[in-house]
Scaffold this active site. Structure first.
Site: not given
Ligand SMILES: CC(C)(C)CCc1c(C(=O)O)[nH]c(=O)[nH]c1=O
Length: 315
Positions: A44, A131, A134
């Site tokens: 995650k 990511n 974000c």
């Protein structure tokens, strides 16, 4: 017939993995993935500190996919670092690779986490997926939608992270954006792969009986996944595959069967992430999709992924 593939010099038994965020937040979830038929797995997206995330319901199945505004709930960087370093090797019965997702709340936080992760990457224990969905400063769009911020982010991470890494991109819908985003990515040789796509942002799914939204956060607005996003996912995979010839592509979005996985690979994906369908079906989805892809390849006379990888034909 083999679904094996090599990615960044690492061997994968098959191209399938979870999408970051799905079934990868806790130790039990990660170990369930480790012992599933997936070729690899990803953690995650984490922040430095533990995060509770948004109030529930924050994920919901929808008629053709899913909607979520999880709010980045995660156990914090140290948990995932220790899991990857110490726990994963002991449960990784098939010696599959593990990806590590980072999504700091600021450039400084993401850069600091990348710097801390680097030793684990140099030991060949993790592959970083940064990511880019974000959050940015309030009032500004997510990092992936602000080309200057994305450039600054990649410059900062590249200056502290000595290994090849990848980026998780939001979906784009305009050729000018495919071009400008690819131009930024192509400035960074260390960006070895591009994962397309993250959920399609800020959709709204309505329950007609209750006349209510399906999720509580953000007045019901959330990222859309599943079959709804397949054409957009395939377009982004192919757009970056053609614009970033020196980089690999990981496909994510709308994979519910062997057919969609085949499409992603045809469009240019080297690995394929499964999100919504994994959330709804459980880890058995990997066995089913592996079998469906094998059957499809057999019917078409293909014996390896490279027989059709990136070979989408135009009319
Ligand atoms: C949307 C953010 C909370 C800024 C990042 C984490 C994230 C989430 C989430 O944790 O809500 N959901 C997604 O579909 N994609 C994401 O990248």
């Amino acid at each position: 017939m083999s679904l094996a593939t090599t990615f960044l010099g690492v061997n994968f038994a098959n191209p399938f993995m979870n999408a970051a965020g799905v079934m990868c937040q806790t130790e039990n979830e990660l170990t369930s993935l480790a012992q599933s038929s997936s070729g690899s797995l990803i953690t995650k997206s984490c922040t430095s500190a533990f995060r509770e995330g948004n109030p529930e319901p924050r994920y919901s199945k929808a008629p053709l996919g899913s909607i979520n505004s999880m709010g980045l709930p995660n156990l914090g960087f140290d948990f995932y670092f220790n899991y990857a370093k110490n726990t994963f090797p002991s449960v990784n019965v098939s010696n599959k690779p593990i990806f590590f997702s980072i999504s700091g709340l600021s450039l400084e936080e993401s850069t600091s986490m990348a710097q801390s992760l680097c030793p684990l990457a140099t030991e060949g224990q993790v592959i970083l997926e940064l990511n880019l969905s974000c959050p940015n400063v309030p009032g500004k769009p997510q990092i992936g939608y602000d080309m200057e911020d994305m450039d600054r982010y990649l410059n900062a991470v590249s200056s502290v992270y000595s290994m090849p890494f990848g980026v998780k991109m939001p979906p784009y819908f305009d050729f000018a954006h495919f071009d400008s985003a690819a131009a930024v990515l192509n400035k960074y040789d260390k960006v070895a792969f591009v994962t397309c796509i993250n959920s399609v942002g800020n959709g709204l799914v309505i329950d007609i009986d209750s006349e209510q939204t399906l999720i509580r956060p953000k007045a019901g607005f959330g990222g859309i996944g599943g079959s709804y996003v397949l054409p957009t996912a395939l377009a982004n995979v192919n757009a970056f595959y053609t614009r970033c010839p020196g980089k690999k592509i990981i496909g994510c979005g709308g994979v519910t069967s062997g057919s969609e996985a085949f499409m992603h690979i045809l469009a240019g994906a080297s690995l394929v992430q499964i999100g919504t369908q994994l959330q709804e079906e459980g880890v058995g989805v990997f066995d089913r999709i592996l079998s469906e892809l094998r059957t499809l390849m057999e019917k078409k006379g293909y014996t390896t992924l490279s027989d059709f990888h990136g070979k989408l034909k135009t009319l």
